[in-house]
Write a protein that holds these residues in place. Structure first.
Motif, short mmCIF file in Angstrom:
data_model
loop_
_atom_site.label_atom_id
_atom_site.label_comp_id
_atom_site.label_asym_id
_atom_site.label_seq_id
_atom_site.Cartn_x
_atom_site.Cartn_y
_atom_site.Cartn_z
N LEU A 183 3.39 25.01 188.73
CA LEU A 183 4.40 24.18 188.08
C LEU A 183 5.02 23.17 189.04
N THR A 184 5.07 23.53 190.32
CA THR A 184 5.53 22.56 191.32
C THR A 184 4.56 21.38 191.39
N LEU A 185 3.26 21.70 191.35
CA LEU A 185 2.25 20.64 191.37
C LEU A 185 2.33 19.77 190.12
N LEU A 186 2.54 20.41 188.98
CA LEU A 186 2.64 19.64 187.74
C LEU A 186 3.82 18.68 187.79
N ARG A 187 4.97 19.19 188.22
CA ARG A 187 6.16 18.32 188.33
C ARG A 187 5.93 17.21 189.36
N ASP A 209 -3.97 26.14 179.58
CA ASP A 209 -5.33 25.71 179.92
C ASP A 209 -5.87 26.62 181.03
N LYS A 210 -6.64 27.62 180.66
CA LYS A 210 -7.12 28.63 181.62
C LYS A 210 -8.49 28.31 182.21
N LEU A 211 -9.12 27.23 181.74
CA LEU A 211 -10.45 26.90 182.23
C LEU A 211 -10.36 26.21 183.59
N PRO A 212 -11.44 26.30 184.39
CA PRO A 212 -11.44 25.58 185.67
C PRO A 212 -11.23 24.08 185.45
N GLY A 213 -10.49 23.45 186.35
CA GLY A 213 -10.24 22.02 186.23
C GLY A 213 -8.99 21.68 185.44
N SER A 214 -8.13 22.65 185.19
CA SER A 214 -6.93 22.38 184.40
C SER A 214 -6.01 21.37 185.11
N TYR A 215 -5.93 21.47 186.42
CA TYR A 215 -5.09 20.53 187.17
C TYR A 215 -5.64 19.11 187.06
N GLU A 216 -6.94 18.97 187.22
CA GLU A 216 -7.56 17.64 187.14
C GLU A 216 -7.38 17.04 185.74
N ARG A 217 -7.44 17.89 184.70
CA ARG A 217 -7.22 17.38 183.34
C ARG A 217 -5.78 16.93 183.16
N ALA A 218 -4.85 17.65 183.79
CA ALA A 218 -3.45 17.23 183.72
C ALA A 218 -3.25 15.89 184.42
N VAL A 219 -3.93 15.71 185.55
CA VAL A 219 -3.86 14.42 186.27
C VAL A 219 -4.36 13.29 185.36
N ASP A 220 -5.47 13.52 184.67
CA ASP A 220 -6.02 12.47 183.80
C ASP A 220 -5.05 12.15 182.66
N ARG A 221 -4.40 13.18 182.11
CA ARG A 221 -3.44 12.93 181.02
C ARG A 221 -2.27 12.07 181.51
N VAL A 597 -4.26 12.50 194.64
CA VAL A 597 -3.52 13.64 194.09
C VAL A 597 -4.42 14.84 193.81
N SER A 598 -5.74 14.62 193.83
CA SER A 598 -6.68 15.75 193.67
C SER A 598 -7.02 16.41 194.99
N SER A 599 -6.59 15.84 196.08
CA SER A 599 -6.94 16.38 197.40
C SER A 599 -6.12 17.63 197.72
N ALA A 600 -6.67 18.44 198.60
CA ALA A 600 -5.96 19.64 199.04
C ALA A 600 -4.73 19.28 199.86
N VAL A 601 -4.80 18.20 200.61
CA VAL A 601 -3.66 17.82 201.44
C VAL A 601 -2.46 17.44 200.58
N TYR A 602 -2.71 16.80 199.45
CA TYR A 602 -1.61 16.45 198.54
C TYR A 602 -1.04 17.70 197.88
N ARG A 603 -1.91 18.68 197.62
CA ARG A 603 -1.50 19.86 196.85
C ARG A 603 -0.84 20.95 197.69
N GLN A 604 -0.61 20.66 198.97
CA GLN A 604 0.04 21.65 199.84
C GLN A 604 1.50 21.88 199.45
N SER A 605 2.00 23.02 199.85
CA SER A 605 3.43 23.31 199.70
C SER A 605 4.23 22.45 200.67
N SER A 606 5.47 22.14 200.33
CA SER A 606 6.33 21.37 201.22
C SER A 606 7.21 22.26 202.09
N THR A 607 6.99 23.56 202.02
CA THR A 607 7.75 24.49 202.85
C THR A 607 7.53 24.18 204.33
N VAL A 608 8.62 24.12 205.08
CA VAL A 608 8.54 23.76 206.50
C VAL A 608 8.55 25.03 207.35
#
Length: 830
Positions: A183-187, A209-221, A597-608
């Motif tokens: 949900l952090t990624l979605l926001r 959306d439980k299928l693989p690629g749900s994040y990528e589909r959200a990005v497209d939307r 936004v599909s990269s792993a570096v973008y999807r990291q947590s911001s926890t320091v």
């Protein structure tokens, strides 16, 4: 050293002796003049450096002169600027400049004699290779698409971006952070791509959306949302220095400026290829069979300031507008501080003053024009309504004037008999004495018009008509540029437009590969060169600008300066990979956004983590995401969105939402009136707020919006107590809290479920157990407070219709909503 002194002594002695005998032999340039120039002048005016555009190490450039024109007039030493300079007669042009000593009087005399003799050079001195600037600076080198490193240990990587980043992380002794919560990624993608958080239904769609690629589909939307254009248009408007007023003292409004913003939103939503996007903004009016939209795009360069004060030198401010267009183009598309060469050669980058004015010349023949524009949906209906209202106001006044005309016609002959012919205009004098019954229609009309002009009552009515006509509704226009009459461009000595130097033709900095060829050139040719694949800057600059929007820091931190004084890229291979990817994918910004936004570096947590903070305090090497406060307009958008007040319409004219009293009164002579927008316009997104340069909307400035006087490629982010006070008390933010609170109070769910739903709406997450307990206790405390003070509960709604239901309950939920909306998490992208 003794030998050199002896040679110079013999030269001077020989000249003196010849002068005394009346026989002055020909001065030899190579043996007598050149040594003086080499010793005193060539260090600043030679092959390596040509200050003032002047080169003194060969005969050909000496005769050509520099930015100020010719310095040698053969046969006329007294008219030669070089003599004025080396003799120190003019302190401003003195050479060498202080504190260096002037050339000796004997040497001045020697050079003067040589000039009087015709300033003759041997043939070998008349051939000098042109100055070809070379630079080893990284940004001036061609872009090279780097091979993607192959390493089995790079399992973390999702796409090539991650490989380049991870390779560097390892060198720095860092490891990537874990992926952020779903949900952090979605926001995150919602705030980064469209500027508003996801709704409950959008969250549910993502979670279901439980299928693989749900994040990528959200990005497209999200990328397909029309709100994408609004979000990224606001970013680009900073670069375009967009405003709805002229600036300067008068700061007159620009009622059609919004048309450019509308084009921008539509172009971004359509994913117009960036090369076309740039060309249309720089030269849309010059395209073959240019459409209205393409001409509107050139409104990019109509955002310059305009001075309409009485008595100003219009040429001065025309030149200032051209300067701004040249500087903005270089800053936005090339990442160059070209403006530093306006008064002299650039102190750090290989850009001469001559090259500055060659670039300036591309814009120097343009003129500002407003052209009719086709009404947009809803606009024609509004115009028709306004026109009918205008006609209804005119009708009674016209009727009064017609009635007065009829009165005048009744006694026209009697009125003529009382006139003193001597004081009448010649044309009227010839009519007097002719009975009105025998006058032609034209003669009678002339006499009646003259009488009307003398009639006090008819004057007053006509004034009313004139005042109304001034405010008559007009069909919408659009602002653009057009080619005017060809205008010569001269170098401005020390940047002063009144001091004309040599004439120059349009051209580009020679340090860059494949500069535009000299000749008949216009903005269109410049735009093509800017977006050409041979240009090493544009793709790097734009890719870097996009990257910093997602990470809070550019790969090159100095977004506006890719020159030698700017910072070097933290990851050169990654920058060139992004630049190449942009052009290889048809210059698609959406494709570049999707990749990032599909990269792993973008999807990291911001926890320091403490160790990472110690090794990389500014997160240069991207071992975590960055926690960023939302931009000024985004703060408003988030509040309006979660409260349910936001107006969902896309595009349209600028609006004037409520602002504190006294702001517009700060303008010159209190000339700007802030007529507060009504209805849905009151709740439009921040991108649509009217921007008055001399009294900008205060909340925007409080959250670091730029002043729109110059192009801004990177906003600052401050954190002040005033921001917190505004979020709590500003009328707009309080309205949002009230709307959210009333919505929560009307929920059919139990209070605990309502609290959870409020967290999801505002923060895109559920509360922790600790937060749940705190919020439950807070709501109960508010209820006790209002039960003890029922008048205060009613006061919450004193400016609104009587609330339905229990005022205490409703006021308690409003207070709860104010607390929730003032959590820092609401205005932060995690």
């Amino acid at each position: 050293m003794k030998i050199k002194i002896s040679v110079l002594f013999l030269i001077v002695f020989s000249v003196a002796t010849q002068a005394q005998s009346g026989e002055i032999s020909k001065i030899d340039y190579v043996s007598q003049i050149k040594p003086i120039l080499v010793k005193n002048c060539v260090s600043c005016h030679g092959s390596e450096k040509q200050k003032g555009g002047l080169r003194l190490d060969f005969g050909d450039p000496i005769l050509k002169g520099g930015n100020s024109g010719a310095i040698v007039v053969p046969g006329k030493s007294k008219e030669s600027k070089i003599i004025h300079a080396i003799s120190g007669k003019d302190s401003e042009s003195r050479m060498p400049p202080e504190p260096k000593d002037l050339i000796s009087a004997d040497h001045v005399a020697l050079i003067s004699t040589w000039i009087d003799q015709g300033a003759v050079f041997p043939k070998q001195e008349m051939v000098a290779s042109g100055v070809v600037k070379k630079s080893d600076h990284w940004s001036f080198k061609p872009i090279v698409n780097p091979p993607v490193p192959q390493n089995a240990s790079f399992k973390w990587a999702r796409n090539p971006i991650d490989v380049f980043v991870y390779e560097q992380m390892l060198r720095e002794g860092l490891e990537p952070s874990q992926e952020a919560e779903p949900l952090t990624l979605l926001r995150r993608i919602y705030l980064d791509l469209i500027g508003v958080p996801p709704t409950q239904s959008e969250i549910d769609m993502f979670l279901n959306d439980k299928l693989p690629g749900s994040y990528e589909r959200a990005v497209d939307r999200v990328l397909d949302s029309p709100r994408y254009g609004e979000k990224w248009a606001r970013y680009w408007l900073d670069l375009a220095r967009y405003a709805d007023s002229d600036g300067y003292e008068k700061d007159t409004g620009r009622p059609y400026a919004w048309r450019y913003r509308q084009w921008l939103i539509d172009a971004l939503n359509a994913d117009m290829p960036f090369d076309q996007f740039a060309i249309e903004q720089l030269a849309g009016d010059l395209l073959q069979n240019a459409s209205l939209d393409q001409k509107t795009a050139t409104g990019f360069h109509r955002n310059t300031l305009t001075n309409k004060e009485g008595g100003v030198d219009q040429e001065q401010f025309r030149v200032e507008a051209v300067v701004d267009r040249a500087n903005t183009t270089a800053k936005v598309f090339l990442g160059l501080t070209l403006g530093c060469a306006q008064c002299h050669d650039h102190k750090y980058d290989p850009i001469s003053q001559r090259e500055y004015y060659q670039f300036f010349a591309f814009f120097n023949s343009d003129m500002e024009v407003n052209i009719p524009a086709s009404p947009l949906p809803g606009e024609q209906e509004l115009f028709d309504r306004q026109l009918e209202q205008h006609k209804s106001k005119l009708a009674p006044i016209k009727a009064s004037l017609d009635a007065r005309k009829k009165e005048i016609q009744k006694d026209l002959d009697e009125w003529m008999s009382k006139l003193n012919k001597d004081s009448l205009p010649t044309k009227i004098k010839t009519l007097v004495g002719i009975p009105s019954s025998k006058m032609t229609a034209v003669q009678k009309n002339e006499l009646e018009s003259y009488r009307l002009s003398l009639d006090d009552k008819a004057k007053a009515i006509q004034k009313q008509l004139g005042d109304l006509e001034k405010n008559a509704p007009v069909q919408t226009m659009t602002q653009t540029l057009a080619l005017g009459k060809p205008r010569k461009t001269n170098i401005h000595i020390r940047g002063d437009f009144l001091r004309k130097g040599v004439e120059v033709e349009p051209g580009t900095p020679s340090v860059l590969p494949l500069p535009v060829a000299k000749g008949e050139l216009r903005r269109f040719e410049l735009a093509q060169w800017i977006t050409g694949n041979e240009n090493p800057l544009t793709r790097r600059v734009i890719a870097n600008w996009v990257w910093h929007k997602f990470f809070g820091r550019g790969i090159v931190p100095t977004l506006e300066d890719f020159g030698t004084q700017g910072e070097k890229p933290s990851n050169p291979k990654l920058l060139d990979y992004l630049a190449t990817t942009l052009s290889d994918n048809n210059w698609s910004l959406k494709s570049l956004h999707r990749l990032i936004v599909s990269s792993a570096v973008y999807r990291q947590s911001s926890t320091v983590e403490p160790e990472k903070l110690r090794k990389d305090p500014y997160n240069v090497f991207l071992s975590r995401q960055s926690r960023l406060r939302i931009d000024a307009e985004g703060v408003r958008d988030v509040f309006l969105s979660v409260s349910g007040l936001i107006d969902q319409r896309i595009g349209g004219q600028s609006v004037k939402p409520p602002q504190p009293p006294g702001i517009s009164e700060l303008t010159y002579a209190n000339a700007v009136k802030w007529n507060e927008s009504k209805g849905l316009d009151r709740y439009r997104r921040g991108v649509y707020i009217w921007f008055q340069r001399t009294s900008p909307y205060p909340t925007l400035m409080m959250f670091d919006a730029p002043d729109s006087n110059l192009a801004c490629v990177r906003r600052e982010r401050s954190n002040t107590p005033l921001q917190a006070l505004a979020l709590m008390n500003d009328v707009v933010f309080f309205e949002c809290s009230k709307a959210l609170g009333l919505s929560l109070a009307g929920s059919a769910q139990p209070p605990l479920n309502t609290i959870r739903a409020a967290f999801v709406d505002c923060l895109s997450r559920l509360p922790s157990e600790r937060e749940m307990a705190q919020m439950e206790n807070l709501l109960a405390e508010f209820k006790r407070h209002y039960q003890s003070n029922p008048d205060l509960a009613l006061k919450v709604f004193e400016n609104a219709p009587d609330p339905k239901g229990d005022a205490v309950v409703r006021a308690s939920w409003v207070a709860f909503a104010r607390v929730l909306l003032n959590l820092d998490e609401v205005i932060v992208r995690d």
